[in-house]
Design an enzyme around this catalytic site. Structure first.
Site, PDB file in Angstrom:
ATOM      1  N   ARG A 253       4.985   0.268  -6.046  1.00  0.00           N
ATOM      2  CA  ARG A 253       4.987  -0.514  -4.814  1.00  0.00           C
ATOM      3  C   ARG A 253       4.053  -1.723  -4.907  1.00  0.00           C
ATOM      4  O   ARG A 253       4.153  -2.639  -4.103  1.00  0.00           O
ATOM      5  CB  ARG A 253       4.541   0.368  -3.634  1.00  0.00           C
ATOM      6  CG  ARG A 253       5.461   1.529  -3.378  1.00  0.00           C
ATOM      7  CD  ARG A 253       4.831   2.523  -2.418  1.00  0.00           C
ATOM      8  NE  ARG A 253       4.693   1.992  -1.078  1.00  0.00           N
ATOM      9  CZ  ARG A 253       5.623   2.079  -0.142  1.00  0.00           C
ATOM     10  NH1 ARG A 253       6.751   2.683  -0.388  1.00  0.00           N
ATOM     11  NH2 ARG A 253       5.416   1.579   1.062  1.00  0.00           N
TER      12      ARG A 253
ATOM     13  N   TRP B  44      -2.956  -2.723  -1.618  1.00  0.00           N
ATOM     14  CA  TRP B  44      -2.543  -4.083  -1.977  1.00  0.00           C
ATOM     15  C   TRP B  44      -3.287  -4.983  -1.003  1.00  0.00           C
ATOM     16  O   TRP B  44      -3.025  -4.965   0.197  1.00  0.00           O
ATOM     17  CB  TRP B  44      -1.034  -4.211  -1.826  1.00  0.00           C
ATOM     18  CG  TRP B  44      -0.459  -5.497  -2.341  1.00  0.00           C
ATOM     19  CD1 TRP B  44      -0.116  -5.777  -3.635  1.00  0.00           C
ATOM     20  CD2 TRP B  44      -0.120  -6.654  -1.576  1.00  0.00           C
ATOM     21  NE1 TRP B  44       0.402  -7.044  -3.719  1.00  0.00           N
ATOM     22  CE2 TRP B  44       0.417  -7.613  -2.473  1.00  0.00           C
ATOM     23  CE3 TRP B  44      -0.210  -7.004  -0.228  1.00  0.00           C
ATOM     24  CZ2 TRP B  44       0.845  -8.875  -2.069  1.00  0.00           C
ATOM     25  CZ3 TRP B  44       0.223  -8.254   0.174  1.00  0.00           C
ATOM     26  CH2 TRP B  44       0.749  -9.172  -0.748  1.00  0.00           C
TER      27      TRP B  44
ATOM     28  N   GLY C  91      -0.345  -1.291   6.366  1.00  0.00           N
ATOM     29  CA  GLY C  91       0.013  -2.177   7.483  1.00  0.00           C
ATOM     30  C   GLY C  91      -1.136  -3.103   7.815  1.00  0.00           C
ATOM     31  O   GLY C  91      -2.090  -3.250   7.021  1.00  0.00           O
TER      32      GLY C  91
ATOM     33  N   CYS D 278       0.813  -1.202   0.000  1.00  0.00           N
ATOM     34  CA  CYS D 278       0.000   0.000   0.000  1.00  0.00           C
ATOM     35  C   CYS D 278       0.855   1.264   0.000  1.00  0.00           C
ATOM     36  O   CYS D 278       1.948   1.290   0.563  1.00  0.00           O
ATOM     37  CB  CYS D 278      -0.870   0.038   1.244  1.00  0.00           C
ATOM     38  SG  CYS D 278      -1.882  -1.420   1.426  1.00  0.00           S
TER      39      CYS D 278
ATOM     40  N   GLU E 136       8.963 -14.764 -11.268  1.00  0.00           N
ATOM     41  CA  GLU E 136       8.160 -13.616 -10.832  1.00  0.00           C
ATOM     42  C   GLU E 136       7.702 -12.737 -11.993  1.00  0.00           C
ATOM     43  O   GLU E 136       6.590 -12.219 -11.961  1.00  0.00           O
ATOM     44  CB  GLU E 136       8.867 -12.789  -9.756  1.00  0.00           C
ATOM     45  CG  GLU E 136      10.113 -12.075 -10.183  1.00  0.00           C
ATOM     46  CD  GLU E 136      10.813 -11.364  -9.044  1.00  0.00           C
ATOM     47  OE1 GLU E 136      10.147 -10.805  -8.176  1.00  0.00           O
ATOM     48  OE2 GLU E 136      12.058 -11.362  -9.037  1.00  0.00           O
TER      49      GLU E 136
ATOM     50  N   HIS F  25      18.299 -37.189  -6.940  1.00  0.00           N
ATOM     51  CA  HIS F  25      17.652 -37.702  -5.732  1.00  0.00           C
ATOM     52  C   HIS F  25      16.144 -37.490  -5.756  1.00  0.00           C
ATOM     53  O   HIS F  25      15.499 -37.483  -4.714  1.00  0.00           O
ATOM     54  CB  HIS F  25      18.282 -37.070  -4.490  1.00  0.00           C
ATOM     55  CG  HIS F  25      19.721 -37.448  -4.329  1.00  0.00           C
ATOM     56  ND1 HIS F  25      20.130 -38.705  -3.974  1.00  0.00           N
ATOM     57  CD2 HIS F  25      20.856 -36.737  -4.555  1.00  0.00           C
ATOM     58  CE1 HIS F  25      21.454 -38.756  -3.949  1.00  0.00           C
ATOM     59  NE2 HIS F  25      21.917 -37.565  -4.309  1.00  0.00           N
TER      60      HIS F  25
HETATM   61  C1  F6R Z   1      12.550 -10.203  -6.127  1.00  0.00           C
HETATM   62  C2  F6R Z   1      12.400  -9.187  -5.096  1.00  0.00           C
HETATM   63  C3  F6R Z   1      12.081  -9.631  -3.719  1.00  0.00           C
HETATM   64  C4  F6R Z   1      12.866  -8.777  -2.704  1.00  0.00           C
HETATM   65  C5  F6R Z   1      12.401  -9.107  -1.276  1.00  0.00           C
HETATM   66  C6  F6R Z   1      13.185  -8.336  -0.252  1.00  0.00           C
HETATM   67  O1  F6R Z   1      12.860  -9.620  -7.343  1.00  0.00           O
HETATM   68  O2  F6R Z   1      12.501  -8.023  -5.354  1.00  0.00           O
HETATM   69  O3  F6R Z   1      12.320 -10.986  -3.531  1.00  0.00           O
HETATM   70  O4  F6R Z   1      14.227  -9.048  -2.861  1.00  0.00           O
HETATM   71  O5  F6R Z   1      11.045  -8.801  -1.152  1.00  0.00           O
HETATM   72  O6  F6R Z   1      13.022  -6.965  -0.420  1.00  0.00           O
HETATM   73  P1  F6R Z   1      14.016  -5.932   0.250  1.00  0.00           P
HETATM   74  O7  F6R Z   1      15.363  -6.154  -0.381  1.00  0.00           O
HETATM   75  O8  F6R Z   1      13.437  -4.600  -0.050  1.00  0.00           O
HETATM   76  O9  F6R Z   1      14.042  -6.250   1.716  1.00  0.00           O
END
Ligand code: F6R
Length: 601
Positions: free
Chosen positions: A27, A76, A101, A2, A481, A497
């Site tokens: 975001r 979100w 949050g 969000c 992703e 395995h």
């Molecule tokens: C993948 C990606 C996520 C972030 C993860 C951690 O491309 O961007 O897996 O790496 O959400 O985010 P940060 O680095 O902001 O803590």
């Protein structure tokens, strides 16, 4: 996740809020909305599901006389599906609210309010928070005190933007764990989840801390602590510029950010290689074990770090995903260094892991990109990656810059174990990183060919050994992703395995073999998959390049020491994912269901 924007000034509020929401789009969100005061002093709300452009269309079609104060939100979904009713802002009585949050005890509060006759319309925790603030407001007319009292009752994390129907000039904000920043200008002020939303208006900002409460009006910003004392907070100047949030001619932010990697990495090595003042007075040699804690790609960067620390500095390292680390029995002694890795510096699980580690007495070193983010304010030592804003949801320069910092640290700790020749080689490569990566970027046609060979498949495997395996993990995550292909990364020796049963005629395998010591072993494992019909894309370096009948496509990348090899390989994997997602016509910068800054648990 969000995003919040708020404005109090003299401009038309809808214009400022919509432009801010567009900046926050990266975001991740699935609905959006505005609450604002009209010129004839009414409080109005407009919401819509889907893209901000749909909200903008609705705003433009309305006959409302927009005023100059309001709040906006990108949601979100967490509690309840993405629909207009669940979209923010929510209203109850005299209060309208946007929230980032999760209010964990919202069910209890909801029941309490329902028993007093309050009706709810949405499935959200936010509407409950709003109703509770309104409930307190019936008896506590001081707005700051009212919000303080309500927040004492909330468990969980939040950043709130609030407007009251009977104060047409102000926005009220507070936060616990979720980010919130106040933008300062002449005759107008802003609030937002990050500086990007108001950078085109002002570079001056104040970081609101946990449990601080602010009243933001066009001509004043009043900030109070939990006891109601008025605070005098420092004003910061943003170093990132508005143009860094533009695509600047690139088709996608992801592509632009990949092309920024050579310079970002050059700057990192220039800045940190010979100057260890960033470590303040910390003597890294006192630590005999390291915990690296992060999520997603940042955790994959940690895997490269582990390999380097263990191989060259002889220090045992554990790497944990933060959501697991925070709840396990962390075995921390006074010789444990905890390294937290996070691009955003706001990831909820990573922040919680940091707090647990600190509470157990660990020294916490954080590798972070976003200046002033919550993790940087709580760690003992901060090393910034200075990669500039990363807008594409899938991290690229964020990841490689984290690896570069870990490589610099590992090099620093390993110096005494390395020969002069080894040290010179590593330093010379670090100094040459820009050229190395520019060369990797020249191979675009090869990446496109690989993308064309795999994009119609639904399943794919990455295999490699040792440090190559950690590159596989990141390559696989990147591909799934943004292209929505199912992909798994396996240690090459582990396939037999179990997982090898999935290999059939033309199953794509991306096999990485850049490590001299493990090369022969990996080739044997590749041959095992080829014998079962796999379509093999073989990635190696110039030193180990060989021909044979065990691959269908070969990609040869520049040879580097272990300290830097993953930078060139993963940059190539990022481009393969990018072009595969493009062939599959995916929304590359904003993959479905994903958010850039994951501020909920
Ligand atoms: C993948 C990606 C996520 C972030 C993860 C951690 O491309 O961007 O897996 O790496 O959400 O985010 P940060 O680095 O902001 O803590």
């Amino acid at each position: 996740m969000c995003g919040i924007i708020g404005y109090a000034g003299t401009k038309r509020v809808d214009k400022v809020l919509i432009s801010g929401l567009k900046k926050l789009e990266y975001r991740g969100y699935d609905s959006a909305g505005l609450a604002f005061i009209t010129n004839d002093n009414n409080l109005e709300i407009i919401k819509s599901v889907g893209k901000i452009s749909k909200l903008e269309e609705k705003v433009n079609k309305s006959n409302i006389q927009f005023g100059n104060v309001g709040i906006g939100h990108t949601r979100w979904a967490t509690h309840g599906i993405p629909n207009e009713i669940n979209a923010h802002p929510h209203t109850s009585g005299k209060v309208s609210i946007v929230h980032n949050g999760i209010i964990e005890n919202y069910t209890n509060i909801k029941e309490e309010l329902q028993s007093k006759g309050v009706t709810f319309y949405s499935d959200t925790d936010t509407e409950v928070a709003c109703a509770y603030i309104n409930y307190i407001y019936e008896t506590e007319k001081d707005k700051i005190k009212c919000i303080q009292k309500a927040c004492k009752h909330f468990r969980g994390s939040y950043a709130f933007g609030i407007i009251f129907e009977d104060d047409k000039d102000s926005i009220f904000v507070t936060r616990r764990d979720s980010p919130l920043i106040i933008g300062i200008s002449d005759g107008e002020n802003f609030v937002s989840s990050d500086v990007s939303a108001f950078l085109s208006y002002t570079k001056k900002y104040i970081l609101l801390d946990h449990n601080e409460f602010a009243k933001v009006s066009s001509n004043s910003v009043l900030i109070y602590n939990d006891n109601g004392d008025l605070l005098n907070k420092e004003i910061n100047i943003a170093t990132w510029s508005d143009t860094q949030y533009e695509k600047n001619g690139y088709e996608h932010f992801m592509l632009k950010e990949i092309y920024e990697e050579p310079l970002v990495l050059k700057n990192i090595f220039n800045r940190y290689l010979n100057d260890i003042s960033y470590l303040k007075d910390v003597d890294l040699s006192i630590y005999n074990n390291i915990h690296i804690v992060a999520c997603g790609s940042a955790m994959h960067a940690g895997l490269v770090g582990r390999y380097l620390f263990e191989t060259y500095a002889n220090i045992p390292v554990t790497v944990d995903v933060a959501s697991e680390y925070r709840y396990k029995n962390q075995i921390i002694t006074d010789q444990t260094l905890v390294i937290i890795v996070s691009q955003s510096g706001e990831t909820a699980d990573t922040l919680a892991a940091l707090r647990v580690a600190k509470s157990k007495g660990a020294t916490v070193l954080a590798i972070v990109n976003v200046l002033g983010s919550t993790i940087t304010r709580e760690a003992n030592i901060v090393i910034y990656t200075y990669a500039g804003p990363e807008i594409a949801v899938a991290t690229t320069k964020g990841y490689t810059s984290q690896v570069a910092i870990l490589a610099t640290l590992a090099f620093e700790i390993s110096r005494k174990h390395l020969t002069l020749d080894e040290k010179n080689k590593i330093i010379s490569e670090m100094n040459n990183i820009q050229n190395i990566l520019n060369y990797v970027l020249l191979k675009i046609e090869e990446y496109k060919d690989i993308a064309k060979s795999i994009y119609k498949k639904e399943h794919l495997f990455f295999i490699g050994r040792g440090i190559d395996y950690s590159m596989c993990m990141e390559g696989s995550l990147k591909l799934k992703e943004i292209s929505y292909m199912h992909s798994e990364a396996y240690p090459a020796g582990e396939l037999k395995h179990g997982t090898i049963s999935l290999i059939e005629n033309k199953t794509p395998i991306i096999a990485i073999a850049t490590n001299k010591n493990l090369y022969e072993k990996t080739i044997s494992n590749i041959k095992e998959t080829k014998a079962r019909g796999a379509f093999v894309i073989f990635i190696t370096n110039e030193e180990l390049d060989t021909t044979g009948d065990f691959y269908d496509i070969k990609l040869v990348l520049p040879t580097s020491t272990d300290f830097l090899q993953s930078l060139s390989v993963v940059t190539a994997l990022q481009l393969i994912s990018y072009y595969t997602a493009k062939e599959r016509k995916c929304d590359i910068d904003k993959p479905k269901n994903l958010a850039k800054s994951v501020t909920v648990e």
